[in-house]
Design a protein around this motif. Structure first.
Motif, short mmCIF file in Angstrom:
data_model
loop_
_atom_site.label_atom_id
_atom_site.label_comp_id
_atom_site.label_asym_id
_atom_site.label_seq_id
_atom_site.Cartn_x
_atom_site.Cartn_y
_atom_site.Cartn_z
N VAL A 62 0.85 -1.19 0.00
CA VAL A 62 0.00 0.00 0.00
C VAL A 62 0.88 1.24 0.00
CG1 VAL A 62 -1.98 -1.06 1.15
CG2 VAL A 62 -0.15 -0.08 2.53
N GLY A 82 -6.19 -4.62 -4.51
CA GLY A 82 -5.77 -3.23 -4.54
C GLY A 82 -6.75 -2.25 -5.17
N GLY A 139 -5.82 -4.81 0.36
CA GLY A 139 -5.74 -3.36 0.38
C GLY A 139 -7.07 -2.75 0.79
#
Length: 327
Positions: A62, A220, A162
């Motif tokens: 991240v 993500g 994420g």
């Protein structure tokens, strides 16, 4: 890791030892990625390598686009009866900090300028139910500090490594799932939105109503814009839900050819994709509208790489991530 220009021509590449699940974290004039031997930071003027002990799995990655801070978590396997995850954190000034925590990182996020991760306690040979979860904050010097603890059933965990952060920087927004929550009373697939307050560690949960949409979340892709949380499903649907209001999930648009042969990432309001069914094609879309942000770019040189064997013949190459530098 290959870099190419707007014509699709390769303008540079970085090679390193093999690693699974790698990511490219981009910010203005900076990107961070990894090999099994080093975390690599590239800027306009420098290439900085932070050596690490051998790691072959990226557990989570991240960053914070505003200042370029980034953290990569590695699944370090098992030792002395429990699993552990190590990390390398690169701050805005490109200084590196490293350490480890016991357990397995389930999701991570930068929130309000701070660096957080949720870790699930995990021991070898046990299936404890419920299991302990801990909210860690990585302090600016790299020290991991536990900010909150709670218990959940062992299979109730984030659907993506994420998380997003609320617009006020006070709440981590994570999409959770389990065998039970993946189906509602109608038999539809489902997810649960878990909100974690970074000030006191308090949590709230909302079961989402998402008939017809699969629960898989592309790695993500969860992103908070205003009062809505957006993510991309395994089918390539761009989905959203109100962060605090109605639990009904809306399909905003669908990525063209967004199948299992398409790598996807989300940075801010930009969706970046490479479809590699046939000649690979790079595309950028607006997250909110689905409109193309630039013309498609064909990458014919990539076709012979994807699916080819490594020199050892023990592995094959595939696309683990795609990203574009902010313009």
């Amino acid at each position: 890791m290959y870099a190419f220009d707007e014509s699709g021509s390769v303008i540079g590449q970085v090679e390193g030892n093999a690693i699974y699940g790698n990511s490219i974290l981009t910010a203005a004039h900076k990107l961070v990625s990894a090999s099994s031997r080093a975390v690599i930071t590239l800027t306009d003027t420098a290439r900085i390598e932070t050596p690490i002990d051998y790691e072959n799995i990226v557990q989570a990655a991240v960053n914070q686009q505003e200042d370029g801070a980034a953290t990569i978590w590695f699944n370090s396997g098992a030792a002395e009866g429990h699993y552990s995850n190590s990390f390398v954190s690169i701050d805005a000034d490109n200084q590196a900090h490293s350490g480890s925590v016991p357990g397995i990182v389930r999701t991570s996020a930068y929130c309000g300028g701070r660096n957080f991760t949720v870790v699930n306690e995990s021991f070898i040979g046990t299936t404890g139910d419920p299991t302990r979860n801990q909210l860690y904050e990585l302090l600016p010097g790299g020290e991991p500090v536990v900010r909150a603890e709670w218990e959940h059933p062992s299979d109730f965990r984030p659907a993506d490594v994420g998380s997003a952060c609320s617009s006020d920087g006070q709440t981590i927004l994570a999409l959770y799932s389990s065998r039970e929550t993946r189906r509602n009373e109608r038999g539809d697939h489902g997810l649960t939105l878990v909100r974690i307050n970074v000030t006191d560690g308090s949590r709230s949960e909302t079961a989402l109503d998402m008939p017809g949409y699969i629960w898989n979340v592309r790695r993500g892709t969860p992103t908070a814009i205003g009062d809505r949380l957006y993510w991309i499903s395994g089918d390539g649907d761009v989905l959203s839900v109100d962060v605090t209001g109605s639990p009904t999930v809306t399909r905003e648009w669908t990525i063209p050819e967004g199948d299992d042969k398409t790598a996807v990432s989300v940075d801010g309001t930009t969706v970046t994709t490479v479809n590699y069914r046939g000649t690979p094609v790079f595309s950028e879309f607006d997250l909110l509208t689905g409109e193309r942000k630039r013309s498609q770019i064909e990458l014919p040189w990539l076709e012979s790489i994807v699916g080819s064997e490594t020199e050892s013949g023990k592995n094959i190459y595939t696309i683990s991530d795609v990203a574009s530098l902010p313009r």
